[in-house]
Design a protein around this motif. Structure first.
Motif, PDB file in Angstrom:
ATOM      1  N   TRP A  67      46.987  54.170  42.278  1.00  0.00           N
ATOM      2  CA  TRP A  67      47.092  52.917  41.511  1.00  0.00           C
ATOM      3  C   TRP A  67      48.087  53.099  40.365  1.00  0.00           C
ATOM      4  O   TRP A  67      48.934  52.228  40.118  1.00  0.00           O
ATOM      5  CB  TRP A  67      45.715  52.534  40.981  1.00  0.00           C
ATOM      6  CG  TRP A  67      45.568  51.121  40.515  1.00  0.00           C
ATOM      7  CD1 TRP A  67      46.467  50.106  40.606  1.00  0.00           C
ATOM      8  CD2 TRP A  67      44.404  50.561  39.877  1.00  0.00           C
ATOM      9  NE1 TRP A  67      45.951  48.942  40.062  1.00  0.00           N
ATOM     10  CE2 TRP A  67      44.692  49.196  39.614  1.00  0.00           C
ATOM     11  CE3 TRP A  67      43.159  51.079  39.517  1.00  0.00           C
ATOM     12  CZ2 TRP A  67      43.762  48.354  38.985  1.00  0.00           C
ATOM     13  CZ3 TRP A  67      42.236  50.229  38.905  1.00  0.00           C
ATOM     14  CH2 TRP A  67      42.542  48.889  38.643  1.00  0.00           C
ATOM     15  N   THR A 123      43.987  51.972  48.676  1.00  0.00           N
ATOM     16  CA  THR A 123      43.131  52.153  49.844  1.00  0.00           C
ATOM     17  C   THR A 123      43.452  51.073  50.860  1.00  0.00           C
ATOM     18  O   THR A 123      43.023  49.930  50.728  1.00  0.00           O
ATOM     19  CB  THR A 123      41.644  52.102  49.449  1.00  0.00           C
ATOM     20  OG1 THR A 123      41.390  53.054  48.397  1.00  0.00           O
ATOM     21  CG2 THR A 123      40.761  52.420  50.638  1.00  0.00           C
ATOM     22  N   GLN A 124      44.228  51.431  51.878  1.00  0.00           N
ATOM     23  CA  GLN A 124      44.697  50.465  52.857  1.00  0.00           C
ATOM     24  C   GLN A 124      43.617  50.136  53.890  1.00  0.00           C
ATOM     25  O   GLN A 124      43.365  48.978  54.207  1.00  0.00           O
ATOM     26  CB  GLN A 124      45.920  51.020  53.587  1.00  0.00           C
ATOM     27  CG  GLN A 124      47.119  51.233  52.685  1.00  0.00           C
ATOM     28  CD  GLN A 124      47.991  50.002  52.570  1.00  0.00           C
ATOM     29  OE1 GLN A 124      48.451  49.465  53.555  1.00  0.00           O
ATOM     30  NE2 GLN A 124      48.217  49.557  51.347  1.00  0.00           N
ATOM     31  N   HIS A 155      40.610  40.096  45.723  1.00  0.00           N
ATOM     32  CA  HIS A 155      41.098  41.020  46.741  1.00  0.00           C
ATOM     33  C   HIS A 155      39.957  41.905  47.235  1.00  0.00           C
ATOM     34  O   HIS A 155      38.869  41.939  46.643  1.00  0.00           O
ATOM     35  CB  HIS A 155      42.217  41.884  46.167  1.00  0.00           C
ATOM     36  CG  HIS A 155      41.840  42.553  44.870  1.00  0.00           C
ATOM     37  ND1 HIS A 155      40.936  43.594  44.806  1.00  0.00           N
ATOM     38  CD2 HIS A 155      42.218  42.296  43.590  1.00  0.00           C
ATOM     39  CE1 HIS A 155      40.782  43.965  43.555  1.00  0.00           C
ATOM     40  NE2 HIS A 155      41.549  43.188  42.786  1.00  0.00           N
ATOM     41  N   SER A 175      40.315  45.260  47.455  1.00  0.00           N
ATOM     42  CA  SER A 175      40.725  46.626  47.157  1.00  0.00           C
ATOM     43  C   SER A 175      39.572  47.523  46.714  1.00  0.00           C
ATOM     44  O   SER A 175      39.667  48.747  46.829  1.00  0.00           O
ATOM     45  CB  SER A 175      41.828  46.612  46.098  1.00  0.00           C
ATOM     46  OG  SER A 175      43.006  46.057  46.634  1.00  0.00           O
ATOM     47  N   LEU A 202      47.000  45.778  43.483  1.00  0.00           N
ATOM     48  CA  LEU A 202      45.752  45.698  44.246  1.00  0.00           C
ATOM     49  C   LEU A 202      45.829  44.660  45.355  1.00  0.00           C
ATOM     50  O   LEU A 202      45.136  44.776  46.370  1.00  0.00           O
ATOM     51  CB  LEU A 202      44.581  45.383  43.307  1.00  0.00           C
ATOM     52  CG  LEU A 202      44.225  46.485  42.310  1.00  0.00           C
ATOM     53  CD1 LEU A 202      43.048  46.056  41.452  1.00  0.00           C
ATOM     54  CD2 LEU A 202      43.925  47.804  43.017  1.00  0.00           C
ATOM     55  N   TRP A 203      46.662  43.647  45.197  1.00  0.00           N
ATOM     56  CA  TRP A 203      46.867  42.652  46.249  1.00  0.00           C
ATOM     57  C   TRP A 203      47.914  43.103  47.264  1.00  0.00           C
ATOM     58  O   TRP A 203      47.716  42.974  48.474  1.00  0.00           O
ATOM     59  CB  TRP A 203      47.319  41.318  45.630  1.00  0.00           C
ATOM     60  CG  TRP A 203      46.213  40.446  45.138  1.00  0.00           C
ATOM     61  CD1 TRP A 203      45.803  40.298  43.841  1.00  0.00           C
ATOM     62  CD2 TRP A 203      45.365  39.593  45.912  1.00  0.00           C
ATOM     63  NE1 TRP A 203      44.769  39.404  43.763  1.00  0.00           N
ATOM     64  CE2 TRP A 203      44.482  38.947  45.022  1.00  0.00           C
ATOM     65  CE3 TRP A 203      45.280  39.303  47.273  1.00  0.00           C
ATOM     66  CZ2 TRP A 203      43.514  38.041  45.448  1.00  0.00           C
ATOM     67  CZ3 TRP A 203      44.317  38.393  47.704  1.00  0.00           C
ATOM     68  CH2 TRP A 203      43.442  37.776  46.800  1.00  0.00           C
ATOM     69  N   THR A 242      47.842  48.015  47.809  1.00  0.00           N
ATOM     70  CA  THR A 242      46.601  48.640  47.379  1.00  0.00           C
ATOM     71  C   THR A 242      46.529  50.101  47.811  1.00  0.00           C
ATOM     72  O   THR A 242      46.932  50.447  48.924  1.00  0.00           O
ATOM     73  CB  THR A 242      45.385  47.857  47.899  1.00  0.00           C
ATOM     74  OG1 THR A 242      44.202  48.397  47.297  1.00  0.00           O
ATOM     75  CG2 THR A 242      45.250  47.944  49.412  1.00  0.00           C
ATOM     76  N   ASN A 262      43.948  41.404  52.405  1.00  0.00           N
ATOM     77  CA  ASN A 262      44.538  40.893  51.162  1.00  0.00           C
ATOM     78  C   ASN A 262      45.762  40.036  51.425  1.00  0.00           C
ATOM     79  O   ASN A 262      46.055  39.108  50.673  1.00  0.00           O
ATOM     80  CB  ASN A 262      44.931  42.062  50.250  1.00  0.00           C
ATOM     81  CG  ASN A 262      43.747  42.732  49.588  1.00  0.00           C
ATOM     82  OD1 ASN A 262      42.637  42.214  49.615  1.00  0.00           O
ATOM     83  ND2 ASN A 262      43.975  43.892  49.013  1.00  0.00           N
ATOM     84  N   GLN A 269      44.107  46.125  53.040  1.00  0.00           N
ATOM     85  CA  GLN A 269      45.415  45.572  52.701  1.00  0.00           C
ATOM     86  C   GLN A 269      45.777  44.407  53.608  1.00  0.00           C
ATOM     87  O   GLN A 269      46.328  43.399  53.151  1.00  0.00           O
ATOM     88  CB  GLN A 269      46.495  46.644  52.800  1.00  0.00           C
ATOM     89  CG  GLN A 269      47.890  46.150  52.454  1.00  0.00           C
ATOM     90  CD  GLN A 269      47.974  45.595  51.035  1.00  0.00           C
ATOM     91  OE1 GLN A 269      47.805  46.312  50.063  1.00  0.00           O
ATOM     92  NE2 GLN A 269      48.209  44.291  50.900  1.00  0.00           N
TER      93      GLN A 269
END
Length: 405
Positions: A242, A281-282, A333, A335, A275-276, A279, A314, A311
Motif C-alpha cells: 500500500w 491484495t488482488q 471497495h 480491498s 485501494l480501488w 489494491t 473493484n 481487484q
C-alpha cells in the motif's frame, strides 16, 4: 468446469492484470474458471455483486477447506499448500460461532492499542529508516523503506522488544517471498511467537499478545500463536505494498502532484485510489461451496474452490466505469474483504495509520523526491495474489539524518 480455464499465473498478472480481468469477464462473465499450479481447477469471482454474495454467505460458501473436492489430487509438495492449507489451527480456517469468538478476541486486542502511541511508533521507525538512506540522494524506497516498516511497528504493538524487530523483518519477508528461505523464515517467526507468548504468560504487559492471552474465550497458546502469525503476515505485506503503490501513484500521476508539495489531503486520496485501482491484495484463496449452486451463470459443484477476485470486483464496470473519476472518500471497495472473514476494522485502522505515517514522513523528510527511472520500467512481483513493486528507485536532495531527535 470449462475446458478453456485461465491459468492463474504468468507474466500478465505481473504486467497488466486489469486488462486480463476485463478479458476474463468478457469471455466468461462474473465467475471465471481458472487453473492453479499443477492444473488444479478453481473459480475466480470477478463480479462485485457475486463477490458480495460469496463473502456474505458463510454457510453456502464456507471457509472450511476440508470441503475441497480436490484434496485427493493435491501432492504433498504442492507449492500453494501454505496458502490453501488443511486443518490449520488459525482463524483463517475457523468457522461458525468459534470463528466469531476468535475474531472478537483479535479485534478487542487490537482495538485497545493507543492510536497516538501507534503513530509515535510508526514515526520513530520511519525516521530511523529514512535516516539510513537520506544522505545518499538515491534509494529503493520499496526495498529500503516500505518493506521494512510495517512489521517493525506491528512487532512493537504485539509486545516484541525493539531489538527483535530486524530479525522479524527478515523472517517475514523470507516467508512471503516463498523461495529457499521461506521455511526458515516461517520457523523463526513461529519460534519468536512461542517465546513471546511464554514471556507474556509469565509477565503480562500492555500489548496485543497479553490481551489475547487474557481473553476469556479459552483459546490455546498454539491457536493464539497461529493467529499472531496470520495477523503479522496479513498486516505487513499488504501495508508495505500500500505504501509502495501509493508512492508510485503520487510520483507518476499528475493528479497527485499536490501531495508532493504539502497537500496532505492528497495523500489520503492517493491511498484510497490505490485501494480501488491497484489494491495490494488482488486475489484471495478462498471459499468452498458446501453444496451445488449457481453463481454468475456458472454451475458450481459442492466442494469447488472459489477465489475472491478483489481487484477485479473493484473494477467491475457495473460499479466503477473504466476511466472513472477519482474515488474521493468512497471506501466501498473489497480491498479489506467483506463479511465474517473480512480484515477486522481495528486492523484496517492500524494499517492505515502505518501507511499514511510512512508516506507523510517520506514527503516531510525528502520533499523533492522523484522517480530515478522511467515510470514504464517499474516492475511488479510475479504473483497473482499480491500486487507490489519489485523496487521503486527514487532520487532526492541529500539531507542529514535526524539521529533520533
Amino acid at each position: 468446469m470449462s475446458t478453456d480455464a485461465v491459468p492463474l499465473s504468468g507474466p500478465r498478472f505481473q504486467s497488466e492484470p486489469a486488462r486480463l480481468y476485463r478479458e476474463m469477464r468478457a469471455e466468461h462473465g462474473a465467475v471465471t474458471p481458472v487453473l492453479l499450479d499443477g492444473d488444479v481447477p478453481a473459480w475466480l469471482v470477478l463480479g462485485y455483486r457475486e463477490l458480495h454474495q460469496v463473502t456474505g454467505d458463510p454457510v453456502l460458501f464456507s471457509r472450511d477447506s476440508d470441503l475441497w473436492n480436490q484434496w485427493d489430487t493435491i501432492p504433498g509438495d504442492w507449492p500453494l499448500l501454505p496458502m490453501i492449507g488443511r486443518k490449520q489451527p488459525s482463524i483463517l480456517y475457523t468457522v461458525g460461532e468459534r470463528h466469531r469468538e476468535r475474531a472478537a478476541m483479535i479485534s478487542n486486542a487490537l482495538e485497545a492499542s493507543d492510536p497516538a502511541q501507534l503513530r509515535r511508533h510508526a514515526e520513530r521507525f520511519a525516521d530511523e529508516l529514512i535516516d539510513a538512506l537520506c544522505a545518499k540522494g538515491t534509494a529503493d524506497i520499496v526495498g529500503q523503506y516500505a518493506m521494512l516498516l510495517p512489521v517493525r511497528v506491528l512487532a512493537r504493538l504485539y509486545g516484541f522488544p525493539d531489538e527483535d524487530g530486524p530479525g522479524l523483518v527478515t523472517a517475514l519477508n523470507d516467508m512471503i517471498d516463498g523461495r529457499e528461505r521461506a521455511l526458515a523464515g516461517q520457523s523463526h517467526l513461529a519460534t519468536s511467537m512461542g517465546e513471546l507468548l511464554a514471556a507474556r504468560r509469565a509477565a503480562p504487559a500492555d500489548d496485543v499478545v497479553s490481551r489475547m492471552l487474557a481473553d476469556p474465550s479459552g483459546f490455546t497458546d498454539e491457536e493464539i500463536a497461529q493467529d499472531l502469525m496470520v495477523m503479522m503476515a496479513a498486516g505487513h505485506q499488504p501495508t508495505a505494498d500500500w505504501i509502495g503503490n501509493s508512492l508510485r501513484l503520487m510520483l507518476t500521476d499528475s493528479r497527485f502532484a499536490a501531495s508532493l508539495f504539502g497537500g496532505r489531503n492528497s495523500v489520503a486520496e492517493a491511498m484510497n485510489e490505490v485501494l480501488w485501482e491497484d489494491t495490494p491484495t488482488q486475489n484471495v484463496a478462498g471459499r468452498w461451496a458446501s453444496r451445488d449452486t449457481h453463481l454468475g451463470g456458472q454451475l458450481v459443484r459442492a466442494g469447488d474452490l472459489l477465489l475472491l477476485g478483489l481487484q477485479a470486483a473493484n473494477s467491475d464496470p457495473q460499479v466503477r466505469p473504466v476511466g472513472g473519476d477519482l474515488t474521493g472518500g468512497n471506501n466501498a471497495h473489497f480491498s479489506f474483504g467483506h463479511g465474517e472473514h473480512r480484515c477486522p476494522f481495528p486492523a484496517q485502522e492500524i494499517a492505515e495509520v502505518i501507511a499514511r505515517t510512512a508516506l507523510e514522513v517520506v514527503l516531510d523528510r525528502l520533499p523533492d523526491i522523484d522517480l530515478d527511472v522511467p515510470a514504464e520500467s517499474l516492475t511488479r512481483r510475479p504473483s497473482p495474489w499480491l500486487r507490489g513493486l519489485t523496487e521503486l528507485p527514487v532520487r532526492f536532495t541529500p539531507t542529514p539524518a535526524l539521529g533520533g531527535n
